[in-house]
Design an enzyme around this catalytic site. Structure first.
Site, short mmCIF file in Angstrom:
data_model
loop_
_atom_site.label_atom_id
_atom_site.label_comp_id
_atom_site.label_asym_id
_atom_site.label_seq_id
_atom_site.Cartn_x
_atom_site.Cartn_y
_atom_site.Cartn_z
N LYS B 75 0.49 -0.64 0.28
CA LYS B 75 -0.42 -0.08 -0.58
C LYS B 75 1.23 1.45 0.17
CE LYS B 75 -3.73 1.60 3.28
NZ LYS B 75 -4.61 1.57 4.21
N SER B 150 -9.22 1.56 2.95
CA SER B 150 -8.74 2.82 1.73
C SER B 150 -8.21 2.10 0.92
CB SER B 150 -8.73 3.35 2.80
OG SER B 150 -6.91 2.32 4.35
N SER B 174 -9.63 -0.80 7.04
CA SER B 174 -9.03 -0.72 5.71
C SER B 174 -8.65 -1.77 4.94
CB SER B 174 -8.27 0.60 5.41
OG SER B 174 -8.77 1.68 5.68
#
Ligand code: ZN
Lengths: 470, 485
Positions: B75, B150, B174
């Site tokens: 990420k 997210s 997330s």
């Protein structure tokens, strides 16, 4: 009407740890800008602080040395404010649960200036203005500090001076900081208010920020006291504000008022765990502390009969008092050594830095040897003084300068004999002395000193003769 | 067998070289990323260099380390030395860290192949990946739908088979929410099990890095590697106990699986039905289903938004344009520069949360909001503590719905915050939870359930998840995208 000064101090002291509070960068003063930095202390995204255990230890030492209570559990908080020298936009400090609570600093009058608490925190970097631009140097960012917060117990400007000096002295004794105000390793904020004498209610206070010398503190306080009194007497009101002191003009000016005071939005720093200190750990740290200056001072005066003023000089710096303690281990009259230190040695150590370092060629053991000769009546004071001067220059022991012959024949029985002879030889003077003429006894003294070739101890001789006559 | 083991055995047997494999993935990214928008930075040089080393190692006849040679992604809020790490925010565009996050350091040491950095909601604030300054990642099952957030980019990449696994971060769901939306597995470890060092902070007391994978075995393998103690993260203790992989196949007969009634309220019927169906499967396997009440759950959402925003307002204060990242062009003086930089550099959702967080911490409001939320956090922690006295794990939906269509999430922020209702309590209590696919709705969009454990019981929840995966392989589906091994 007479007005009373009410003042309290917030004192920041940089700790002399090798590395910073949350990373392993050096804390050394100076260095090329941003050369003592790493991702942590410049606050790069994703970095996390790691608490330096030494900082906690030093904080505890400061707390113990000021008679505070060490908190078994303390926590780090974030103080949020935005300024370019603060790389994370928050300072990691302590608000809700500081490391030490309470305590006091005792002034020479015996009055105690109470402390509210001591907490640990990180320093910010520095702005450098040059060629119309502003640069940031983060070398100082993350250097550990303690903040010592006092109660508003100070009533006179002299007390303020002594309070700051005492703090300096104690912190240097326990070796946690050099407390150099000119280098910024000690900085003071002063809260000042005034009130009619006899009143219990505190007046509105102002805070003078970041003062970097004792003389500035005193001048600023004096100025601010006068300013507040004038204001009140002329029907005005003191406004709560933060002030800056300008030593060029000797005035204070406003930095910000209460209305635009920062809202620091303190909250517990989630990146750091609770600091737990056990009573055993506190005891262990306590056992490493040296005897503190106030205790030493009291011991010198009451046990050794050192005059107060001399005791103050001896205890001002740890090196001096430790030298003194070593020199007097088995002396009957420690005062002899004290006189030599303050007389002979201070003459060659003229600056405060020299005195603090106390780097003399003569070892305490050598001084002890010399003092013992005096106590044994083998050497007289004047000779000892000139001998010590030579010793301090060369670093050699006293036996280098005082011959066997110098010391021979001066044992007690020889002096006793001389005293008896002196009394016999001066019957008239003895008679006069007995009638109350103190000075008459000097004739007998002269006789002994002359016949001992000046080697006898005058004080001893005087006492001997007096006791023989009566 | 999971994909990681499969790839490693292919490499070790010489069926494919690591460079060939890596090239395959890089090509697949090229083909799919235009539509999936999973990657924001692709790192072919890094990947191929690593792959070469792996091939040399194999040639020398050496045994591969765990995860070695396996193509993966991180990420974009995990710091990678020399590789852009933007958090998908304009304010960090062009920012290249000068140090490695702990998890990347571990993976690098093990020669896991970094294909690139993946899309996310700006600073991990969002539930759809659409607050990303690069635009949102889309759902590999249907690209009209969001990947979730997210960590939407990781989920889209793994679900779309353009990475074998990825690391995401989970502050309020997330990892689990996008894993659920994309029909794959997402493990949010216990707070403190994986080092946060190098993870760009959103809300420090809630953030936790974890794996997003296609199978439970893979999640277990990755977790066992990254859950290393790290002295640089004071809150990190590392994995407690034996590797989770060793206990994956343990018998769950007699195990007590709890269902909190509150967790089924307000959940869409198809999601609820899928979770209850999973519960029946567990009963068939000999586990006992225990219904119980968890009234403290109703505090979770407000507590989460107060604490997360408060911490975020402080964590994001450092983006001022002075040291790195975006800086406004025209300004007068430092104050103006910082104001303009932040106004231009942050997106709407980030600004909203900074303002909210600043508000709840300010003088006069601290007690009413922040302090109260902290107290309630204690209440929630205690409620879970009590629950785990009676049950081994808790079964719950991961999200009350399936992946929504792009553009639906951004219209009403409060409505969107509600989608986090099932996931945030876990972060508040610092517990581990794994999201596992448990079916599909009538439109073929995946449904996820989470298995929640007591602190450091990753081994147990992965064991329970693995048993389900074995029993219901039909819920673990491939999409049309990416590399098929
Ligand atoms: Zn540093």
């Amino acid at each position: 009407m007479k007005y009373e000064l009410v003042a309290g101090f917030e004192t920041h002291i940089e700790l002399a740890t090798d590395t910073k509070i949350f990373c392993s960068c050096s804390t050394a003063f100076g260095g090329a800008p941003n050369s003592h930095c790493c991702p942590v202390c410049i606050g790069l995204p994703g970095t996390l602080p790691k608490l330096n255990k030494k900082v906690v230890e030093y904080g505890i030492k400061a707390g113990l040395a000021t008679h505070g209570k060490i908190a078994n559990i303390s926590k780090m908080d974030r103080k949020n404010y935005c300024y370019p020298d603060l790389s994370k936009a928050y300072q990691i400090s302590q608000l809700y649960a500081p490391l030490t609570i309470g305590g006091y600093v005792e002034l020479s009058s015996g009055k105690k200036i109470r402390l509210h608490h001591i907490h640990i925190e990180e320093d910010a970097g520095k702005l450098i203005h040059s060629h119309g631009d502003t640069y940031v140097d983060y070398n100082r960012g993350g250097v550990p500090l303690i903040e010592i917060v006092s109660e508003p117990d100070i009533r006179y400007i002299d007390e303020a001076r002594e309070y700051v000096e005492k703090l300096q002295q104690v912190m240097r004794y326990i070796g946690i900081s050099d407390c150099r105000m000119q280098e910024g390793s000690m900085r003071c904020d002063v809260n000042i208010s005034v009130r009619p004498e006899g009143s219990e209610k505190l007046g509105t206070r102002t805070e003078i920020k970041n003062m970097n010398s004792i003389s500035n503190i005193m001048k600023a306080m004096e100025y601010e006291y006068e300013r507040q009194v004038d204001l009140i007497e002329n029907g005005g009101k003191v406004v709560q504000e933060t002030l800056r002191y300008d030593d060029a003009t000797n005035t204070t000016s406003s930095m910000r008022s209460k209305e635009d005071a920062h809202d620091y939005r303190y909250f517990r720093d989630p990146d750091l765990v609770t600091i737990c200190v056990t009573d055993e750990e506190v005891e262990e740290i306590k056992s490493t502390l040296p005897e503190l200056p106030t205790e030493k001072y009291k011991r010198y005066v009451s046990e050794y009969g050192v005059p107060e003023k001399d005791a103050q000089l001896l205890t001002k710096y740890r090196n001096i008092s430790e030298y003194f303690d070593k020199a007097i281990t088995d002396l009957k009259k420690p005062k002899t050594a004290s006189n030599f230190i303050i007389g002979q040695m201070f003459r060659i150590l003229q600056t405060e830095e020299d005195k603090e370092a106390f780097d003399v060629k003569t070892t305490p053991e050598q001084l002890n040897e010399l003092c013992k000769l005096i106590e044994g009546g083998k050497v007289q004071n004047n000779l000892a003084k000139s001998t010590l001067d030579k010793m301090l220059e060369s670093g050699k022991p006293c036996t280098e300068y005082i011959s066997e012959e110098d010391m021979a024949g001066l044992d007690d029985s020889f002096v006793d004999d001389l005293c008896r002879q002196a009394i016999e030889a001066n019957p008239k003077a003895v008679e006069q002395y007995k009638q109350g003429k103190e000075k008459a006894i000097m004739a007998c003294m002269g006789y002994v000193m002359k016949n001992s070739k000046g080697k006898a101890n005058a004080q001893d001789v005087l006492e001997k003769i007096k006791s023989m006559i009566s | 067998m999971g994909y990681i083991e499969k790839i490693q055995s292919m490499l070790q047997n010489g069926e494919i070289s690591c460079v060939e494999l890596t090239e395959k993935y890089l090509k697949a990214i090229e083909e799919a990323n235009g539509e999936l928008n999973a990657y924001v930075t692709v790192t072919p040089e890094v990947a191929l260099e690593q792959a070469k080393q792996v091939d040399e190692k194999i040639k020398r006849g050496e045994k591969l380390l765990p995860l070695e040679g396996v193509p993966m992604t991180l990420k974009d809020n995990i710091s990678t030395n020399g590789i852009e790490t933007t958090c998908c925010s304009k304010i960090l565009k062009g920012y290249k860290p000068i140090y490695d996050a702990k998890v990347w350091a571990i993976l690098k040491k093990n020669n896991a192949i970094l294909l690139g950095k993946t899309n996310m909601d700006e600073f991990a604030m969002g539930s759809s990946c659409e607050t990303s300054c690069f635009g949102g990642a889309t759902n590999p099952f249907n690209t009209d739908h969001v990947a979730g957030g997210s960590s939407g980019g990781v989920a889209s990449a793994v679900g779309g088979d353009i990475a074998v696994f990825g690391l995401g971060s989970d502050t309020g769901g997330s990892i689990r929410q996008p894993a659920s939306f994309c029909g794959i597995v997402g493990l949010k470890p216990t707070y403190g099990a994986v080092s946060r060092y190098g993870l760009v902070a959103y809300a420090s007391s809630l953030d936790q890095i974890g794996p997003i994978t296609k199978t439970v075995e893979d999640a277990s393998l990755v977790y066992d590697v990254i859950s290393e103690y790290d002295e640089n993260d004071s809150t990190c203790e590392g994995r407690q106990g034996e590797p989770t992989y060793d206990t994956l196949n343990n018998d769950i007969k007699g195990m007590k699986i709890g269902i909190a009634r509150e967790y089924l309220e307000g959940v869409r019927e198809d999601v609820k039905e899928a979770v209850l169906e999973a519960a029946r499967k567990y009963e068939e396997m000999g586990a006992e289903i225990v219904y119980f009440d968890l009234p403290a759950l109703k505090f979770a959402l407000p507590v989460y938004y107060i604490l997360a925003c408060a911490e975020a307002s402080s964590n994001l204060g450092r983006y001022d344009g002075i040291r790195y990242g975006y800086k406004t062009e025209h300004y007068e003086g430092i104050h103006d520069m910082i104001c303009k930089t932040r106004s231009e550099g942050f997106g709407e959702e980030v600004k909203r949360r900074i303002l909210l967080g600043t508000y709840v911490l300010s003088a006069g409001y601290y007690d009413a909001y922040y302090k109260k939320a902290q107290n309630l956090r204690g209440t929630i922690i205690k409620a879970f503590d009590d629950a785990f006295k009676n049950v081994d794990v808790i079964l719950a939906p991961t999200v009350p719905m399936t992946a929504f269509k792009s553009g639906e999430a951004t219209s009403d922020p409060v409505e969107t915050y509600l989608t986090d209702i099932c996931t945030v309590p876990i972060n508040i209590a610092g517990l581990p939870s794994v999201s596992v696919p448990c079916g599909f709705n009538k439109n073929g969009m995946p449904i996820g359930m989470q298995i929640i454990g007591d602190k450091f019981k990753e081994g147990k929840i992965l064991n329970v998840a693995y048993k389900y995966e074995q029993a219901c392989p039909e819920n673990f589906k491939d999409t049309k995208w990416g590399v098929k091994l």
